[in-house]
Each structure stands twice: as structure tokens, then as C-alpha cells.
Design an enzyme around this catalytic site. Structure first.
Site, PDB file in Angstrom:
ATOM      1  N   GLU A 138       0.768  -1.246   0.000  1.00 52.18           N
ATOM      2  CA  GLU A 138       0.000   0.000   0.000  1.00 52.18           C
ATOM      3  C   GLU A 138       0.804   1.304   0.000  1.00 52.18           C
ATOM      4  O   GLU A 138       0.677   2.134   0.906  1.00 52.18           O
ATOM      5  CB  GLU A 138      -0.987   0.001   1.173  1.00 52.18           C
ATOM      6  CG  GLU A 138      -2.055  -1.054   1.015  1.00 52.18           C
ATOM      7  CD  GLU A 138      -3.172  -0.969   2.048  1.00 52.18           C
ATOM      8  OE1 GLU A 138      -3.041  -0.194   3.023  1.00 52.18           O
ATOM      9  OE2 GLU A 138      -4.186  -1.673   1.870  1.00 52.18           O
ATOM     10  N   GLU A 162      -5.499  -7.980  -0.860  1.00 49.51           N
ATOM     11  CA  GLU A 162      -6.201  -7.625   0.377  1.00 49.51           C
ATOM     12  C   GLU A 162      -7.622  -7.225   0.056  1.00 49.51           C
ATOM     13  O   GLU A 162      -7.867  -6.360  -0.786  1.00 49.51           O
ATOM     14  CB  GLU A 162      -5.541  -6.440   1.093  1.00 49.51           C
ATOM     15  CG  GLU A 162      -4.520  -6.796   2.134  1.00 49.51           C
ATOM     16  CD  GLU A 162      -4.167  -5.597   3.010  1.00 49.51           C
ATOM     17  OE1 GLU A 162      -5.080  -4.810   3.361  1.00 49.51           O
ATOM     18  OE2 GLU A 162      -2.993  -5.449   3.335  1.00 49.51           O
TER      19      GLU A 162
END
Length: 356
Positions: free
Chosen positions: A175, A285
Site C-alpha cells: 500500500e 487484500e
């Protein structure tokens, strides 16, 4: 997820569970990979890439800092649920004992390696995930923070350790967000790929974009820059676009209720973009609370991904591992009773591949 820094606080949270609704179960998986994250080595890592090593809770039984049975969880997910991939988050600082650009710390790496080897023993694919948000202690890699060479030194070492196993996937970075120059970030990703390929010729490598690796933002923001990343031979073989997407009101993955299936806003446009560019993506995710709304919307999202398995390799739920099964908001931690395991209601509804 965006709130990994709150991992320890989240363990003390609450979650409301509802009975699984059979009609909400995701369709039989058409994708290659279905699995879960096994968290714990990332605990204490903030979205600014600072990791408090005292907060690590290794998901390995008998560890000095924690005793979650990550090996048993993965064995259960493979044997009972038909899963075949696990993502194993870890803080960069933990691997090198807070020495940026340093060698793998023998003590810390040995513990992380226990989890990796437990994963490999199940026969599943195992995704290494450096969980640092493109940063080291607040400074962005290659853009005022650690140099690209310091970062690629880490990946050279990891590739040397695991490159001989075709079932190890290298997840370059978790991320990245608020990275000022996406082209410079793509250069950083390229250098990591080149370093990995020097010793690991064919393993899958997951390429992370900016914007929290948002599936929605990928086609228009990070994707064009990442398309330039190539293997040393000029090919893009086994270079996979890494994406994340949650289903709550602000896409943070911090709420137990879900409000969207993300299809029209994210996964349909992403599928079109992937087809246009002859690329594939892995949703590494996604998840939600053990609630009726999340069972509904997550199953719908995963059904779409399964139906577009020509461009989506699979999906990995967040999260099992060292979280507390009955208190963490997005728990996918199975609970053990005697010799049997019981899944969370969301896993039962949307992630299990075998019929019970």
C-alpha cells in the site's frame, strides 16, 4: 489495510457475527488463487512506514512475542477449505533489525522464515509482503527517504533466500500512498524487479501502485506507469499488478459493515484495463466484518472476480494470523476446538472453496 498501525488496538475491538446465509456463498472459484493473509509480523507498523518492533506478534506457536498457530491455521485453510495462497506481511525494520540497507537479522529473519516454511509445507503459494507503505520511518523510498539501492538490497537478500521455490511470490511493497512522483516510484519498482530477477528468474512478482494500491485508481493513476516495468529480458512474464479493495464506507477496511460490491466502480473498469493491456492482477487484500452486509457484498465482489479469471489470478482475505478471532473487526482467524477448526462466518460465506 490502511490501519495496520492500529493492529494492537484493533485486537481489543468488537465484532458482531451473524449466521452464514447459504445463498450468499460465492460461486465456485474460477480463479487460480484463493486464500487469506496471516498477519502478526507487521503489527506495530504505521501507515508512515515506522515499525515498533515491540508490538510484533509472530503468528508462530512458542514464539517469545506471541503464540498464534499460524501453521495450524494455514494447514486448516488448505485441508478443509481448499485455499492455496497465503500472504505473509512483515515490517522492513523487523527483517533488518532497524538498520536501513542492512543485512537480514539472523534472529528476526529466522522467526519470519518459520512462518514462510510452514506456508510452503502446506503446498500453497506464499506471498512475501514488505508492509511499509513505500516508506521507512516517514520517508518515501527513492524520493527523499531510503535510496532505491537500500531497498533493492533487501529484495536481493529475500530473493536469494526464496528464489529457488516457485511457490514464493514476491510482494514488493504494501500500500504505497501519497507518493509524489508515480514515475519515480515505478523506477523504484523496476529496480526491485531487476534485483529479484538476478537470482529468481521466474517467480511471480506483485507490482504495487500508489493510492493504497487501490483497484479503483489503478487503471488511470498508477497503472500507466507500472506498465513500463519489465523483466530484464523485456518481457512482463509473471509481473502481476497488485491491488487492494475494501467494501466499507470509506474503503479503509476499518468498519464491520459493507456498503458496496465494488464491481461497477472498481473491478469492471480494472478488468477492462487489464484486458486492453494483456496483464493480470491479484487482489491481495480485501475483506469486511462478519456481518450480513459484508457477506452479501464480498460474495458479490468475489463472484465477479471469479467470472473474470482471465485477468484476475485470485484474491486474499484480510486477515487471519495473530488477531483475536472474537474481537478483531475484520477477523478471518479460525478457532480451534480439539482437533477441528471453525471458520469465521465471512470466510464460510465467501472464501471457502470446498463444500462442507
Amino acid at each position: 489495510m490502511h490501519s495496520t498501525l492500529l493492529s494492537l488496538a484493533a485486537i481489543a475491538g468488537t465484532v458482531t457475527a451473524f449466521p452464514a446465509q447459504p445463498e450468499q456463498r460465492a460461486a465456485a472459484a474460477g480463479v487460480q488463487f484463493v486464500g487469506v493473509n496471516v498477519a502478526g509480523f507487521d503489527f506495530g507498523c504505521s501507515i508512515q512506514g515506522a515499525c515498533d518492533l515491540t508490538k510484533i506478534v509472530p503468528p508462530i506457536q512458542g514464539a517469545a512475542l506471541g503464540s498464534a498457530d499460524g501453521a495450524g491455521q494455514m494447514q486448516h485453510f488448505v485441508k478443509d477449505d481448499g485455499m492455496n495462497i497465503f500472504r505473509l506481511p512483515v515490517g522492513w525494520q523487523y527483517l533488518v533489525n532497524n538498520k536501513v540497507g542492512g543485512t537480514l537479522d539472523s534472529n528476526n529473519f529466522q522467526k519470519y522464515d518459520q512462518l514462510v516454511q510452514s506456508c510452503l509445507k502446506t503446498g500453497a503459494y506464499c506471498m512475501l509482503d514488505v508492509h511499509n507503505y513505500a516508506r521507512w520511518n516517514g520517508q518515501i523510498i527513492g524520493q527523499g527517504g531510503p535510496s532505491n539501492s537500500q531497498f533493492t538490497n533487501l529484495w536481493s537478500q529475500l530473493a536469494s533466500k526464496y528464489g529457488s521455490s516457485e511457490k514464493v511470490i514476491f510482494g514488493i511493497m504494501n500500500e504505497p500512498h501519497d507518493v509524489p512522483d508515480i514515475d519515480k516510484w515505478a523506477d523504484t519498482v523496476q529496480e526491485a524487479v531487476t534485483a529479484i530477477r538476478a537470482v529468481a528468474k521466474s517467480n511471480m512478482i506483485a507490482l504495487p501502485g500508489n493510492d493504497w494500491t487501490s483497484a479503483q485508481a489503478m487503471p488511470t493513476k498508477s497503472g500507466p506507469a507500472l506498465l513500463k516495468v519489465k523483466n530484464p529480458d523485456g518481457s512482463t512474464d509473471n509481473l502481476i499488478i497488485d491491488v487492494h479493495k475494501y467494501l466499507d464506507s470509506d474503503n479503509s477496511g476499518t468498519h464491520t459493515e459493507c456498503v458496496t460490491d465494488n464491481i461497477s466502480s472498481a473491478f469492471q473498469p480494472l478488468a477492462t484495463w487489464l484486458k486492453q493491456n494483456n496483464r493480470k492482477a491479484l487482489l491481495s487484500e480485501t475483506g469486511g466484518g462478519n456481518t450480513d452486509s459484508c457477506k452479501k457484498y464480498l460474495c458479490q465482489q468475489l463472484d465477479f472476480i471469479n467470472k473474470n479469471s482471465d485477468v484476475f489470478l485470485g484474491y486474499i482475505g484480510w486477515s487471519a494470523g495473530s488477531f483475536q478471532a472474537n474481537t478483531y473487526e475484520l477477523s478471518e482467524v479460525p478457532t480451534k476446538n480439539g482437533n477441528s477448526w471453525a471458520d469465521s462466518s465471512l470466510v464460510k460465506a465467501c472464501l471457502v472453496r470446498k463444500s462442507s
